[in-house]
Design an enzyme around this catalytic site. Structure first.
Site, mmCIF file in Angstrom:
data_model
loop_
_atom_site.group_PDB
_atom_site.id
_atom_site.type_symbol
_atom_site.label_atom_id
_atom_site.label_comp_id
_atom_site.label_asym_id
_atom_site.label_seq_id
_atom_site.Cartn_x
_atom_site.Cartn_y
_atom_site.Cartn_z
ATOM 1 N N GLU A 99 0.808 -1.189 -0.118
ATOM 2 C CA GLU A 99 -0.062 -0.039 0.189
ATOM 3 C C GLU A 99 0.875 1.336 0.032
ATOM 4 O OE1 GLU A 99 -2.844 -0.726 3.004
ATOM 5 O OE2 GLU A 99 -4.045 -1.930 1.960
ATOM 6 N N CYS A 157 -1.867 -4.543 -5.381
ATOM 7 C CA CYS A 157 -2.339 -5.951 -4.970
ATOM 8 C C CYS A 157 -1.167 -6.986 -4.962
ATOM 9 C CB CYS A 157 -3.250 -6.316 -5.890
ATOM 10 S SG CYS A 157 -4.931 -5.533 -5.582
ATOM 11 N N GLU A 161 -1.445 -9.790 -6.066
ATOM 12 C CA GLU A 161 -1.434 -10.511 -7.318
ATOM 13 C C GLU A 161 -0.293 -9.943 -8.492
ATOM 14 O OE1 GLU A 161 -4.088 -9.883 -5.823
ATOM 15 O OE2 GLU A 161 -5.868 -11.062 -6.072
ATOM 16 N N CYS A 196 -9.495 -8.747 -7.277
ATOM 17 C CA CYS A 196 -10.013 -7.558 -7.826
ATOM 18 C C CYS A 196 -10.146 -7.481 -9.474
ATOM 19 C CB CYS A 196 -9.424 -6.074 -7.396
ATOM 20 S SG CYS A 196 -7.876 -5.631 -8.179
ATOM 21 N N CYS A 222 -6.757 -7.237 -11.329
ATOM 22 C CA CYS A 222 -5.900 -8.391 -11.203
ATOM 23 C C CYS A 222 -6.516 -9.257 -12.011
ATOM 24 C CB CYS A 222 -5.910 -8.818 -9.686
ATOM 25 S SG CYS A 222 -4.750 -7.607 -8.849
#
Ligand code: THU
Length: 142
Positions: free
Chosen positions: A54, A63, A65, A96, A99
């Site tokens: 983050e 993310c 992934e 998400c 991703c």
């Protein structure tokens, strides 16, 4: 919950689970406090881990992934055959939308997407189930 059988050997699923949970330990998620791990299986049978990273400028985070796919590419991998994503549970985590598209770049419709948490495997899908009628590299006719 009764899971349909996974089209991967149990030892491979367990190796993906271990790698994803280990990667999750590295999550940098001070804002959401939602640690995620991912483990990508490449065409050579190698496993690449990643965690979410983050940022104080929130949209700049990424993310787990994405980290795992980057690790795969850096190791010379070009095809993903499975990915196991692990969250904190108990709610089943799914990749998400962004991703799903990133996975599509390196995986076919039958790319196996497995959801897990520290308690084990929770659910699985194919990428085509999560991203139907997708746009992919083939559309650019390279
Ligand atoms: N996140 C992932 O890393 N992967 C997913 O599949 C879903 C969400 C991250 C992004 C953000 O750091 C945190 O989880 C909360 O959305």
């Amino acid at each position: 919950m009764n899971l349909p059988p996974l089209p991967l050997s149990d030892s491979l699923v367990q190796a993906l689970l271990r790698a994803s949970l280990a990667a999750r330990q590295h999550a940098y998620a001070p804002y959401s406090r939602f640690a995620v791990g991912a483990a990508v299986l490449d065409e050579q049978g190698r496993i690449h881990g990643g965690c979410n990273v983050e940022n104080s400028a929130y949209p700049q985070g990424w993310c787990a992934e994405a980290t795992a796919l980057g690790a795969m590419v850096m190791a010379g991998g070009r095809r993903a055959t499975a990915v196991l994503v692990s969250g904190p549970g108990p709610t089943i985590i799914t990749p998400c939308g962004g991703c799903r598209q990133k996975l599509r770049e390196f995986g076919a419709d039958d790319l196996l997407v497995i959801a897990a948490d520290p308690g084990g495997i929770r659910q699985h899908w194919t990428l085509a189930q999560l991203l139907p009628a997708s746009f992919g590299p083939g559309h650019l006719d390279l």
